[in-house]
Scaffold this motif. Structure first.
Motif, PDB file in Angstrom:
ATOM      1  N   LEU A 271       0.824  -1.197   0.000  1.00 52.51           N
ATOM      2  CA  LEU A 271       0.000   0.000   0.000  1.00 52.51           C
ATOM      3  C   LEU A 271       0.867   1.260   0.000  1.00 52.51           C
ATOM      4  CD1 LEU A 271      -2.656  -1.099   2.639  1.00 52.51           C
ATOM      5  CD2 LEU A 271      -2.861  -1.171   0.143  1.00 52.51           C
ATOM      6  N   PRO A 272       0.307   2.370  -0.494  1.00 57.11           N
ATOM      7  CA  PRO A 272       1.040   3.642  -0.416  1.00 57.11           C
ATOM      8  C   PRO A 272       1.458   3.952   1.026  1.00 57.11           C
ATOM      9  CG  PRO A 272      -0.823   3.857  -1.892  1.00 57.11           C
ATOM     10  CD  PRO A 272      -0.953   2.502  -1.253  1.00 57.11           C
ATOM     11  N   LYS A 273       2.592   4.600   1.159  1.00 51.67           N
ATOM     12  CA  LYS A 273       3.231   4.962   2.435  1.00 51.67           C
ATOM     13  C   LYS A 273       3.914   3.782   3.125  1.00 51.67           C
ATOM     14  CE  LYS A 273       0.399   9.048   3.372  1.00 51.67           C
ATOM     15  NZ  LYS A 273      -0.376   9.794   4.383  1.00 51.67           N
ATOM     16  N   THR A 274       3.921   2.609   2.475  1.00 49.51           N
ATOM     17  CA  THR A 274       4.654   1.469   3.034  1.00 49.51           C
ATOM     18  C   THR A 274       6.150   1.707   2.886  1.00 49.51           C
ATOM     19  OG1 THR A 274       2.885  -0.077   2.462  1.00 49.51           O
ATOM     20  CG2 THR A 274       5.057  -1.019   2.876  1.00 49.51           C
ATOM     21  N   SER A 275       6.890   1.522   3.976  1.00 52.69           N
ATOM     22  CA  SER A 275       8.349   1.660   3.929  1.00 52.69           C
ATOM     23  C   SER A 275       8.970   0.371   3.419  1.00 52.69           C
ATOM     24  CB  SER A 275       8.892   1.981   5.321  1.00 52.69           C
ATOM     25  OG  SER A 275       8.437   3.243   5.745  1.00 52.69           O
ATOM     26  N   VAL A 276       9.906   0.494   2.495  1.00 54.29           N
ATOM     27  CA  VAL A 276      10.566  -0.668   1.909  1.00 54.29           C
ATOM     28  C   VAL A 276      12.060  -0.380   1.782  1.00 54.29           C
ATOM     29  CG1 VAL A 276       8.522  -1.393   0.597  1.00 54.29           C
ATOM     30  CG2 VAL A 276      10.204   0.139  -0.460  1.00 54.29           C
ATOM     31  N   THR A 277      12.812  -1.441   1.513  1.00 61.87           N
ATOM     32  CA  THR A 277      14.213  -1.303   1.138  1.00 61.87           C
ATOM     33  C   THR A 277      14.355  -1.749  -0.303  1.00 61.87           C
ATOM     34  OG1 THR A 277      15.009  -1.686   3.388  1.00 61.87           O
ATOM     35  CG2 THR A 277      16.580  -2.042   1.602  1.00 61.87           C
ATOM     36  N   VAL A 278      14.973  -0.916  -1.114  1.00 65.59           N
ATOM     37  CA  VAL A 278      15.173  -1.207  -2.530  1.00 65.59           C
ATOM     38  C   VAL A 278      16.615  -1.653  -2.738  1.00 65.59           C
ATOM     39  CG1 VAL A 278      15.129  -0.276  -4.877  1.00 65.59           C
ATOM     40  CG2 VAL A 278      13.460   0.509  -3.183  1.00 65.59           C
ATOM     41  N   GLY A 279      16.817  -2.680  -3.547  1.00 70.45           N
ATOM     42  CA  GLY A 279      18.154  -3.152  -3.857  1.00 70.45           C
ATOM     43  C   GLY A 279      18.372  -3.249  -5.354  1.00 70.45           C
ATOM     44  N   ILE A 280      19.607  -3.008  -5.778  1.00 75.07           N
ATOM     45  CA  ILE A 280      19.987  -3.222  -7.173  1.00 75.07           C
ATOM     46  C   ILE A 280      21.472  -3.540  -7.212  1.00 75.07           C
ATOM     47  CG2 ILE A 280      20.423  -0.755  -7.626  1.00 75.07           C
ATOM     48  CD1 ILE A 280      19.326  -1.295 -10.504  1.00 75.07           C
ATOM     49  N   ARG A 281      21.839  -4.498  -8.030  1.00 69.55           N
ATOM     50  CA  ARG A 281      23.241  -4.900  -8.139  1.00 69.55           C
ATOM     51  C   ARG A 281      24.028  -3.855  -8.928  1.00 69.55           C
ATOM     52  NH1 ARG A 281      24.038 -10.021  -6.362  1.00 69.55           N
ATOM     53  NH2 ARG A 281      22.166 -11.274  -6.034  1.00 69.55           N
ATOM     54  N   ALA A 282      25.305  -3.749  -8.584  1.00 71.40           N
ATOM     55  CA  ALA A 282      26.159  -2.740  -9.202  1.00 71.40           C
ATOM     56  C   ALA A 282      26.228  -2.910 -10.716  1.00 71.40           C
ATOM     57  CB  ALA A 282      27.565  -2.816  -8.599  1.00 71.40           C
ATOM     58  N   GLU A 283      26.262  -4.156 -11.181  1.00 71.45           N
ATOM     59  CA  GLU A 283      26.399  -4.392 -12.618  1.00 71.45           C
ATOM     60  C   GLU A 283      25.138  -4.058 -13.403  1.00 71.45           C
ATOM     61  OE1 GLU A 283      25.663  -8.542 -10.722  1.00 71.45           O
ATOM     62  OE2 GLU A 283      26.644  -6.641 -10.210  1.00 71.45           O
ATOM     63  N   ASN A 284      23.997  -3.835 -12.693  1.00 69.75           N
ATOM     64  CA  ASN A 284      22.744  -3.519 -13.381  1.00 69.75           C
ATOM     65  C   ASN A 284      22.490  -2.021 -13.501  1.00 69.75           C
ATOM     66  OD1 ASN A 284      22.103  -6.235 -13.758  1.00 69.75           O
ATOM     67  ND2 ASN A 284      21.090  -6.394 -11.775  1.00 69.75           N
ATOM     68  N   ILE A 285      23.369  -1.214 -12.917  1.00 67.35           N
ATOM     69  CA  ILE A 285      23.240   0.241 -13.064  1.00 67.35           C
ATOM     70  C   ILE A 285      23.941   0.678 -14.351  1.00 67.35           C
ATOM     71  CG2 ILE A 285      23.899   2.477 -12.091  1.00 67.35           C
ATOM     72  CD1 ILE A 285      23.611   1.300  -9.333  1.00 67.35           C
ATOM     73  N   ILE A 286      23.228   1.430 -15.172  1.00 73.69           N
ATOM     74  CA  ILE A 286      23.769   1.912 -16.445  1.00 73.69           C
ATOM     75  C   ILE A 286      24.331   3.313 -16.234  1.00 73.69           C
ATOM     76  CG2 ILE A 286      23.227   2.482 -18.843  1.00 73.69           C
ATOM     77  CD1 ILE A 286      20.846   0.471 -18.579  1.00 73.69           C
TER      78      ILE A 286
END
Length: 369
Positions: A271-286
């Motif tokens: 739901l909106p206002k839900t706190s989350v942690t976002v992850g992304i691997r270094a090799e996937n950043i352009i």
């Protein structure tokens, strides 16, 4: 199949609780985790060197939980290899045969075949103390396999070897597994080793199983932030759900100062206002380097951010960048990796340089708090 169910044990004040996983016959399973997580305790219990307080260990439909080590029909290679220094290579390898009273000519023939295959046939009369690290490791493997054991337990077997030798022995072990139909349970902290050798992995932390599944599942869908960190997700930052559609979420990330779109229908329950942690691997950043401040200001807000290069260093497989988002709260430092074969596509980089990063919507990992 090797089946571990509800295994519990205690070593001093440390407890291992409710460890369960299975290893199909002929496959390799890796126990991974930080130092002191309980991996070796589990391995030693399967080997019969420690007594389980609860749970069961079954190998090929036979309950071996309370059997002594010599009756379990398995081989155990500890981290220090436990080779006998007063014996030569041949005597070490044949030790298991003598203990099992195997003196048949065909078993002696097995010694010759296996040592030749392992590349130590010419070392049979040499003292253990005059062997290199790789030769010692091959001798330990030969001693484990010659009696005909089909379950091999390995505790950090290659950790003391240099990189080239480790990789050589990884491939050799994989070939031996296929040729002899061996089931392997290996303890390792080396993720490259785990993913090359193993078909499945169990991640243990503080004496409990955090996640256990096929290796690609653990890599692509870690169960939580702790697992993601251990399996190499370098970038983890807080965010808040601001909107969701049928197949995507919009997330505001104060560390980046932008709204991200994350594509995954499994997350739309948030739901909106839900706190989350976002992850992304270094090799996937352009990373795009051909930018000016004018076009950086005109960036679309969705999944792109202007950043400043804070640090960069060369690795064997590419270039690592530490990037600070220009519009974030100053608390976020991103790691991006540019592969060696892609370096020619970006201009020369330097500390202080302005770049633009793109974060693919399908590459995010999301962990609800």
């Amino acid at each position: 199949m090797l089946e571990i169910k509800g295994l519990c044990l205690k070593a001093g004040s440390f407890q291992v609780n409710q460890i369960s996983f299975s290893v199909p016959t002929g496959s390799c399973h890796a126990l991974v985790g930080a130092t002191g997580s309980g991996k070796t305790l589990v391995l030693e219990t399967v080997a019969g060197l420690r007594k389980a307080q609860a749970g069961s260990i079954n190998w090929l439909n036979r309950d071996i939980t309370v059997l002594p080590p010599e009756q379990r029909e398995l081989a155990y290679v500890p981290q220090d290899l436990a080779l006998f220094p007063h014996m030569n290579v041949r005597e070490n390898i044949e030790y298991g045969l003598r203990m099992r009273k195997h003196h048949a000519p065909d078993k002696r023939s097995d010694v010759e075949k296996l040592t030749h295959y392992l590349g130590i046939g010419h070392l049979l009369d040499r003292s253990i103390q005059n062997l290199s690290g790789g030769e010692r490791q091959r001798t330990a493997l030969a001693r484990a396999l010659v009696p005909g054991n089909k379950l091999l337990l390995l505790d950090e077997p290659f950790s003391a070897l240099h990189e080239a030798m480790r990789k050589e022995l990884w491939l050799l072990l994989k070939t031996l597994q296929q040729q002899y139909g061996i089931t392997i349970l290996i303890v390792t902290h080396d993720m490259e080793e785990a993913f090359l050798l193993a078909d499945s992995v169990t991640f243990i932390a503080r004496g409990v199983v955090v996640q256990s599944s096929e290796k690609q599942q653990v890599y692509s869908c870690p169960a939580n932030v702790e697992t993601a960190k251990f399996f190499g997700v370098q970038n983890l930052f807080p965010a808040e759900v601001v909107a969701h559609k049928s197949d995507s979420l919009a997330l505001f990330c104060p560390g980046l100062g932008i709204v991200l779109q994350a594509n995954n229908s499994d997350w739309t329950r948030l739901l909106p206002k839900t706190s989350v942690t976002v992850g992304i691997r270094a090799e996937n950043i352009i990373v795009e380097t051909d930018v000016t401040m004018d076009n950086a200001r005109e960036l679309p807000a969705l999944n792109q951010a202007a950043c400043t290069v804070k640090q960069l260093y060369q690795k064997r497989k590419g270039l690592i960048l530490l990037l600070q988002p220009d519009n974030g709260d100053g608390k976020c430092l991103l790691e991006a990796e540019i592969a060696t074969d892609s370096l020619g596509q970006v201009s020369e980089l330097s500390v202080g340089q302005k770049v633009v990063i793109s974060l693919p919507a399908e590459q995010f990992l999301l962990f609800a708090e």
